[in-house]
Design a protein around this motif. Structure first.
Motif, short mmCIF file in Angstrom:
data_model
loop_
_atom_site.label_atom_id
_atom_site.label_comp_id
_atom_site.label_asym_id
_atom_site.label_seq_id
_atom_site.Cartn_x
_atom_site.Cartn_y
_atom_site.Cartn_z
N LEU A 1 0.83 -1.21 0.00
CA LEU A 1 0.00 0.00 0.00
C LEU A 1 0.86 1.26 0.00
N LEU A 2 1.93 1.26 0.79
CA LEU A 2 2.82 2.43 0.82
C LEU A 2 3.53 2.63 -0.51
N GLY A 3 3.88 1.53 -1.15
CA GLY A 3 4.52 1.63 -2.46
C GLY A 3 3.60 2.23 -3.52
N TRP A 4 2.31 2.00 -3.36
CA TRP A 4 1.33 2.47 -4.34
C TRP A 4 0.61 3.76 -3.91
N LYS A 5 0.99 4.35 -2.78
CA LYS A 5 0.21 5.46 -2.25
C LYS A 5 0.07 6.65 -3.20
N HIS B 1 0.01 6.51 -6.32
CA HIS B 1 -0.69 6.07 -7.54
C HIS B 1 -2.06 5.49 -7.19
N SER B 2 -2.62 5.92 -6.05
CA SER B 2 -3.89 5.36 -5.59
C SER B 2 -5.09 6.22 -5.96
N GLY B 3 -4.87 7.24 -6.73
CA GLY B 3 -5.97 8.12 -7.13
C GLY B 3 -6.56 8.89 -5.95
N GLY B 4 -5.73 9.20 -4.96
CA GLY B 4 -6.17 9.98 -3.82
C GLY B 4 -6.78 9.16 -2.70
N LEU B 5 -6.86 7.85 -2.84
CA LEU B 5 -7.44 7.01 -1.78
C LEU B 5 -6.52 6.90 -0.57
N ILE B 6 -5.23 6.75 -0.81
CA ILE B 6 -4.28 6.59 0.29
C ILE B 6 -3.59 7.91 0.60
N LEU B 7 -3.22 8.64 -0.42
CA LEU B 7 -2.53 9.92 -0.25
C LEU B 7 -3.18 10.94 -1.17
N SER B 8 -3.68 12.02 -0.57
CA SER B 8 -4.33 13.07 -1.36
C SER B 8 -3.32 13.80 -2.22
N LYS B 9 -3.81 14.34 -3.32
CA LYS B 9 -2.92 15.14 -4.16
C LYS B 9 -2.59 16.44 -3.46
N SER B 10 -1.50 17.06 -3.86
CA SER B 10 -1.10 18.36 -3.31
C SER B 10 -1.76 19.45 -4.15
N TYR B 11 -2.50 20.32 -3.48
CA TYR B 11 -3.22 21.38 -4.18
C TYR B 11 -2.32 22.60 -4.38
N GLN B 12 -2.68 23.44 -5.34
CA GLN B 12 -1.88 24.59 -5.74
C GLN B 12 -2.34 25.85 -5.01
N LEU C 1 -1.39 6.46 8.70
CA LEU C 1 -1.89 5.32 9.49
C LEU C 1 -1.25 4.02 9.00
N ILE C 2 -1.18 3.84 7.70
CA ILE C 2 -0.57 2.63 7.13
C ILE C 2 0.91 2.56 7.50
N GLU C 3 1.59 3.69 7.47
CA GLU C 3 3.01 3.72 7.85
C GLU C 3 3.21 3.34 9.31
N ARG C 4 2.31 3.81 10.18
CA ARG C 4 2.41 3.48 11.62
C ARG C 4 2.18 1.99 11.85
N ILE C 5 1.28 1.39 11.08
CA ILE C 5 1.06 -0.06 11.19
C ILE C 5 2.30 -0.78 10.66
N HIS C 6 2.83 -0.31 9.54
CA HIS C 6 3.97 -0.94 8.89
C HIS C 6 5.21 -0.98 9.80
#
Length: 188
Positions: free
Chosen positions: A40-44, A46-57, A134-139
């Motif tokens: 999941l962390l490797g794909w964060k 590339h998850s379409g904002g499900l795991i990691l939100s995009k950075s806004y301008q 959260l995923i990183e803390r579990i990892h």
């Protein structure tokens, strides 16, 4: 002489097999969590904002135009209390300045909410649940320290030490379980 050598090699193979099996059985659930969270962390990004939100301008990338950090922090805490919950802790874990985006990210210590603010205007750009944190803390096992309230992450250190040594044992015993029989056949 050759028979004794072969018996000795076979004995070592049995030992390695037992160690490999016992380690795998004892730590199966931890390896499962590490592998799933690692994927999941490797794909964060590339998850379409499900795991990691995009950075806004934001509006400006020139730091001279930006509000002071203390003002941005005060605004972030106000937005958190108004838009998410007034009961959440406002203790900041990290302030991530994205100069090239004209934006500042605020992450908090005691929960997974995060905010993105325009560095110039202080306007709220995005509110997010930071599932990647959260995923990183579990990892890495730090979720146990957070849950139990321990300081200096002793459980994380213990967990990563055990899992690191276990991976080393798996690598050595796994290699020998692969190579040992080849070596025995070659010596025959």
């Amino acid at each position: 002489m050759a028979v004794k050598k072969r018996q000795k090699q076979a004995k070592w193979l049995r030992r390695f097999r037992k160690i490999h099996r016992a380690t795998g059985a004892a730590l199966f659930i931890f390896f499962f969590f590490i592998s799933v969270t690692g994927l999941l962390l490797g794909w964060k990004k590339h998850s379409g904002g499900l795991i990691l939100s995009k950075s806004y301008q934001g509006t400006s990338t020139d730091l001279a135009d930006w509000l002071p950090l203390d003002s941005l922090q005060l605004l972030a805490n106000t937005y958190l209390m108004d838009n998410v919950s007034p009961n959440l802790s406002t203790e900041i874990d990290r302030i991530d300045i994205r100069k090239d985006k004209g934006m500042v990210k605020f992450t908090y210590t005691d929960h997974i909410w995060g905010l993105q603010l325009d560095g110039t205007t202080g306007k709220l750009l995005h509110t997010e649940k930071r599932y990647s944190d959260l995923i990183e803390r579990i990892h890495d096992g730090s979720i146990m320290d957070q849950y139990l309230g321990t300081s200096n992450n002793p459980l994380k250190v213990l967990y990563t030490s055990i899992m690191g040594v276990a991976l080393l044992i798996f690598t050595i015993t796994g290699f020998w379980l692969w190579y040992g029989p080849k070596r025995m056949r070659r010596n025959n």
